[in-house]
Design an enzyme around this catalytic site. Structure first.
Site, PDB file in Angstrom:
ATOM      1  N   GLY A 148       0.786  -1.229   0.000  1.00 55.10           N
ATOM      2  CA  GLY A 148       0.000   0.000   0.000  1.00 55.10           C
ATOM      3  C   GLY A 148       0.817   1.279   0.000  1.00 55.10           C
TER       4      GLY A 148
ATOM      5  N   HIS B 273       1.915   0.360 -13.306  1.00 52.56           N
ATOM      6  CA  HIS B 273       2.710  -0.845 -13.529  1.00 52.56           C
ATOM      7  C   HIS B 273       4.195  -0.480 -13.503  1.00 52.56           C
ATOM      8  CE1 HIS B 273       3.561  -4.891 -14.868  1.00 52.56           C
ATOM      9  NE2 HIS B 273       4.463  -4.372 -15.677  1.00 52.56           N
TER      10      HIS B 273
ATOM     11  N   ASN C 243      -4.516   1.873 -13.689  1.00 53.65           N
ATOM     12  CA  ASN C 243      -3.537   0.984 -13.048  1.00 53.65           C
ATOM     13  C   ASN C 243      -2.147   1.604 -13.146  1.00 53.65           C
ATOM     14  OD1 ASN C 243      -2.537  -1.452 -11.853  1.00 53.65           O
ATOM     15  ND2 ASN C 243      -1.887  -2.151 -13.882  1.00 53.65           N
TER      16      ASN C 243
ATOM     17  N   MET D 269      -3.730  -7.565  -7.078  1.00 51.98           N
ATOM     18  CA  MET D 269      -3.192  -8.722  -7.799  1.00 51.98           C
ATOM     19  C   MET D 269      -4.277  -9.606  -8.418  1.00 51.98           C
ATOM     20  SD  MET D 269      -0.080  -8.009  -7.598  1.00 51.98           S
ATOM     21  CE  MET D 269       0.843  -9.433  -8.159  1.00 51.98           C
ATOM     22  N   ARG D 270      -5.435  -9.051  -8.712  1.00 52.07           N
ATOM     23  CA  ARG D 270      -6.500  -9.817  -9.380  1.00 52.07           C
ATOM     24  C   ARG D 270      -6.761  -9.196 -10.741  1.00 52.07           C
ATOM     25  NH1 ARG D 270      -8.297 -14.312  -6.168  1.00 52.07           N
ATOM     26  NH2 ARG D 270      -7.682 -13.737  -4.071  1.00 52.07           N
TER      27      ARG D 270
HETATM   28  C1  GRF Z   1       3.719  -1.298  -7.344  1.00 51.70           C
HETATM   29  O1  GRF Z   1       5.052  -1.496  -7.746  1.00 51.70           O
HETATM   30  C2  GRF Z   1       2.815  -1.206  -8.540  1.00 51.70           C
HETATM   31  O2  GRF Z   1       3.411  -0.690  -9.669  1.00 51.70           O
HETATM   32  C3  GRF Z   1       2.447  -2.654  -8.802  1.00 51.70           C
HETATM   33  O3  GRF Z   1       2.345  -3.232  -7.526  1.00 51.70           O
HETATM   34  C4  GRF Z   1       3.187  -2.531  -6.620  1.00 51.70           C
HETATM   35  C5  GRF Z   1       2.346  -2.154  -5.439  1.00 51.70           C
HETATM   36  O4  GRF Z   1       3.107  -1.614  -4.399  1.00 51.70           O
HETATM   37  N1  GRF Z   1       1.243  -2.738  -9.596  1.00 51.70           N
HETATM   38  P1  GRF Z   1       2.388  -0.945  -3.138  1.00 51.70           P
HETATM   39  O5  GRF Z   1       1.416  -1.960  -2.575  1.00 51.70           O
HETATM   40  O6  GRF Z   1       1.675   0.291  -3.611  1.00 51.70           O
HETATM   41  O7  GRF Z   1       3.478  -0.647  -2.167  1.00 51.70           O
END
Ligand code: GRF
Length: 193
Positions: free
Chosen positions: A12, A107, A105, A88-89
């Site tokens: 988070g 990435h 999103n 993660m879904r």
């Molecule tokens: C981040 O690196 C984001 O790009 C990817 O998942 C990670 C999440 O990190 N989709 P966090 O939970 O915000 O620390």
């Protein structure tokens, strides 16, 4: 005022950065709620501390049921946008269609290079000299929607995967709120809400 929900599965840090941007007025929007498919997500504690309502999405049964709950939450708590931050879904095509153009999103690579669950590790193992961060609208594919913003991150001599991860995540924290601020101000509010 535009409102958004943030979906997380883990640490988070992006959620925390977005909450800070809202509270200090850089991002002129309301963070309606944070939701997670993972009850153990550290990000849920961050949200609670920041006074943001939190919800668990129950993915133990059918995906359709979990997504139905998410759609209901967005209506009840008035979230016009869904912001994915380490969620993660994969959202189903029908859910994406019902929120078309309203799901964003982030990435940790320069898409379309290195999509998928380990964008940083995959770029590191490939040996690229430049990778980065992408913010994009979500479509039915995996990390394939229209790109809104990108920022390059160089891989330096002496880097380690951990150092690279740290720099990428620092870049994410700067890029996400700025991109959302531009996006939110460029679109009319959702009529359905
Ligand atoms: C981040 O690196 C984001 O790009 C990817 O998942 C990670 C999440 O990190 N989709 P966090 O939970 O915000 O620390």
């Amino acid at each position: 005022m535009t409102s958004f929900a943030v979906l997380i599965s883990g640490r988070g840090t992006n959620l925390a950065a977005l909450a800070r941007a809202v509270s200090d007025g850089r991002l002129n929007a309301r963070l309606a709620f944070a939701a997670s498919d993972n009850p153990g997500a550290a990000g849920l504690k961050i949200a609670k501390k920041a006074g943001i309502p939190t919800h668990l999405l129950d993915y133990s049964g059918e995906k359709r049921a979990a997504e139905g709950d998410l759609a209901r939450l967005c209506l009840e708590e008035v979230a016009e946008w869904i912001v994915l931050a380490g969620f993660m879904r994969i959202l189903s095509p029908s859910f994406v269609a019902s929120f078309r153009g309203r799901i964003v999103n982030i990435h940790p690579s320069l898409l379309p290079a290195f999509p998928g669950a380990d964008g940083i590790g995959d770029a590191w193992r490939y040996g690229v000299k430049v990778t980065g961060v992408t913010v994009h609208l979500v479509d039915e594919g995996v990390d394939t929607g229209p790109i809104l913003a990108q920022k390059a991150v160089e891989i330096r001599p002496g880097d380690t995967p951990d150092l690279l991860r740290e720099r990428i995540q620092r870049t994410e924290r700067r890029l996400y709120w700025k991109t959302l601020a531009e996006l939110f101000s460029s679109r009319p509010p959702r009529k359905e809400l």
